[in-house]
Design a protein around this motif. Structure first.
Motif, PDB file in Angstrom:
ATOM      1  N   VAL A 192     -54.521  58.825  10.534  1.00 56.02           N
ATOM      2  CA  VAL A 192     -53.382  58.767  10.668  1.00 56.02           C
ATOM      3  C   VAL A 192     -52.604  57.456  11.381  1.00 56.02           C
ATOM      4  CG1 VAL A 192     -51.580  59.950  12.424  1.00 56.02           C
ATOM      5  CG2 VAL A 192     -53.142  61.267  11.051  1.00 56.02           C
ATOM      6  N   LEU A 193     -53.575  56.943  12.147  1.00 58.17           N
ATOM      7  CA  LEU A 193     -53.534  55.798  13.060  1.00 58.17           C
ATOM      8  C   LEU A 193     -53.157  54.651  11.867  1.00 58.17           C
ATOM      9  CD1 LEU A 193     -55.176  55.802  16.334  1.00 58.17           C
ATOM     10  CD2 LEU A 193     -52.503  55.829  15.893  1.00 58.17           C
ATOM     11  N   LYS A 228     -52.604  54.696   8.863  1.00 57.36           N
ATOM     12  CA  LYS A 228     -51.400  55.117   7.978  1.00 57.36           C
ATOM     13  C   LYS A 228     -52.134  55.333   6.545  1.00 57.36           C
ATOM     14  CE  LYS A 228     -48.141  53.245  11.092  1.00 57.36           C
ATOM     15  NZ  LYS A 228     -47.264  52.110  11.264  1.00 57.36           N
ATOM     16  N   GLU A 229     -53.193  55.835   6.498  1.00 60.40           N
ATOM     17  CA  GLU A 229     -53.872  56.106   5.205  1.00 60.40           C
ATOM     18  C   GLU A 229     -53.304  57.010   4.413  1.00 60.40           C
ATOM     19  OE1 GLU A 229     -58.072  57.221   5.338  1.00 60.40           O
ATOM     20  OE2 GLU A 229     -58.433  55.296   6.717  1.00 60.40           O
ATOM     21  N   GLU A 230     -53.051  56.701   2.845  1.00 58.30           N
ATOM     22  CA  GLU A 230     -52.663  57.770   1.825  1.00 58.30           C
ATOM     23  C   GLU A 230     -53.566  59.052   1.909  1.00 58.30           C
ATOM     24  OE1 GLU A 230     -51.726  56.371  -1.882  1.00 58.30           O
ATOM     25  OE2 GLU A 230     -51.035  54.685  -1.146  1.00 58.30           O
ATOM     26  N   GLN A 275     -47.139  60.618  15.681  1.00 55.77           N
ATOM     27  CA  GLN A 275     -47.272  59.596  15.150  1.00 55.77           C
ATOM     28  C   GLN A 275     -46.503  59.390  13.704  1.00 55.77           C
ATOM     29  OE1 GLN A 275     -49.293  56.945  15.859  1.00 55.77           O
ATOM     30  NE2 GLN A 275     -49.456  58.068  17.600  1.00 55.77           N
ATOM     31  N   LYS A 276     -45.912  60.539  12.935  1.00 55.15           N
ATOM     32  CA  LYS A 276     -44.823  60.505  12.007  1.00 55.15           C
ATOM     33  C   LYS A 276     -43.775  59.906  12.611  1.00 55.15           C
ATOM     34  CE  LYS A 276     -46.910  64.077   8.693  1.00 55.15           C
ATOM     35  NZ  LYS A 276     -46.762  65.156   8.324  1.00 55.15           N
ATOM     36  N   SER A 277     -43.578  60.617  13.777  1.00 49.39           N
ATOM     37  CA  SER A 277     -42.003  60.513  14.276  1.00 49.39           C
ATOM     38  C   SER A 277     -41.964  58.887  14.596  1.00 49.39           C
ATOM     39  CB  SER A 277     -41.722  61.145  15.520  1.00 49.39           C
ATOM     40  OG  SER A 277     -42.674  60.661  16.438  1.00 49.39           O
ATOM     41  N   LYS A 278     -43.019  58.185  15.045  1.00 49.17           N
ATOM     42  CA  LYS A 278     -43.027  56.783  15.251  1.00 49.17           C
ATOM     43  C   LYS A 278     -43.005  55.750  14.242  1.00 49.17           C
ATOM     44  CE  LYS A 278     -45.739  56.668  19.563  1.00 49.17           C
ATOM     45  NZ  LYS A 278     -46.950  56.342  19.976  1.00 49.17           N
ATOM     46  N   GLN A 279     -43.135  56.382  13.128  1.00 50.71           N
ATOM     47  CA  GLN A 279     -42.930  55.718  11.642  1.00 50.71           C
ATOM     48  C   GLN A 279     -41.527  55.277  11.211  1.00 50.71           C
ATOM     49  OE1 GLN A 279     -45.207  57.262   8.832  1.00 50.71           O
ATOM     50  NE2 GLN A 279     -47.412  56.892   9.690  1.00 50.71           N
TER      51      GLN A 279
END
Length: 89
Positions: free
Chosen positions: A39-40, A42-44, A85-89
């Motif tokens: 997640v950190l 940002k891997e597919e 982490q999704k919300s930070k992107q």
């Protein structure tokens, strides 16, 4: 060391269970770590690693390695981390 035959067997059995439980706990920790790192980074396909971690946690709960509440807490914390982490992107 125990003198009674049944206790000798019991001690051996407990050692097997201890090793099995420790192996399962290690699998859980590694799966959670891999999911968090994916997640950190940002891997597919990080969702697959998160799903695998949830699956391993559920297996540990089913086998009695973790109390159901502890398994739920680990899953919840992983989900919370992913959503954060999704919300930070």
């Amino acid at each position: 060391m125990a003198n009674i035959k049944s206790k000798v067997k019991s001690i051996a059995k407990q050692e097997e269970f201890r090793q099995r439980n420790n192996a399962m706990k290690t699998r859980v920790r590694k799966a959670i770590r891999a999911a968090r790192e994916a997640v950190l980074a940002k891997e597919e396909g990080f969702e697959k690693k998160v799903f695998e971690a949830h699956s391993i946690i559920a297996t540990a709960v089913q086998k009695g390695v973790y109390h159901p509440n502890k398994g739920a807490r680990k899953s919840s914390r992983l989900d919370h981390f992913v959503n954060e982490q999704k919300s930070k992107q």
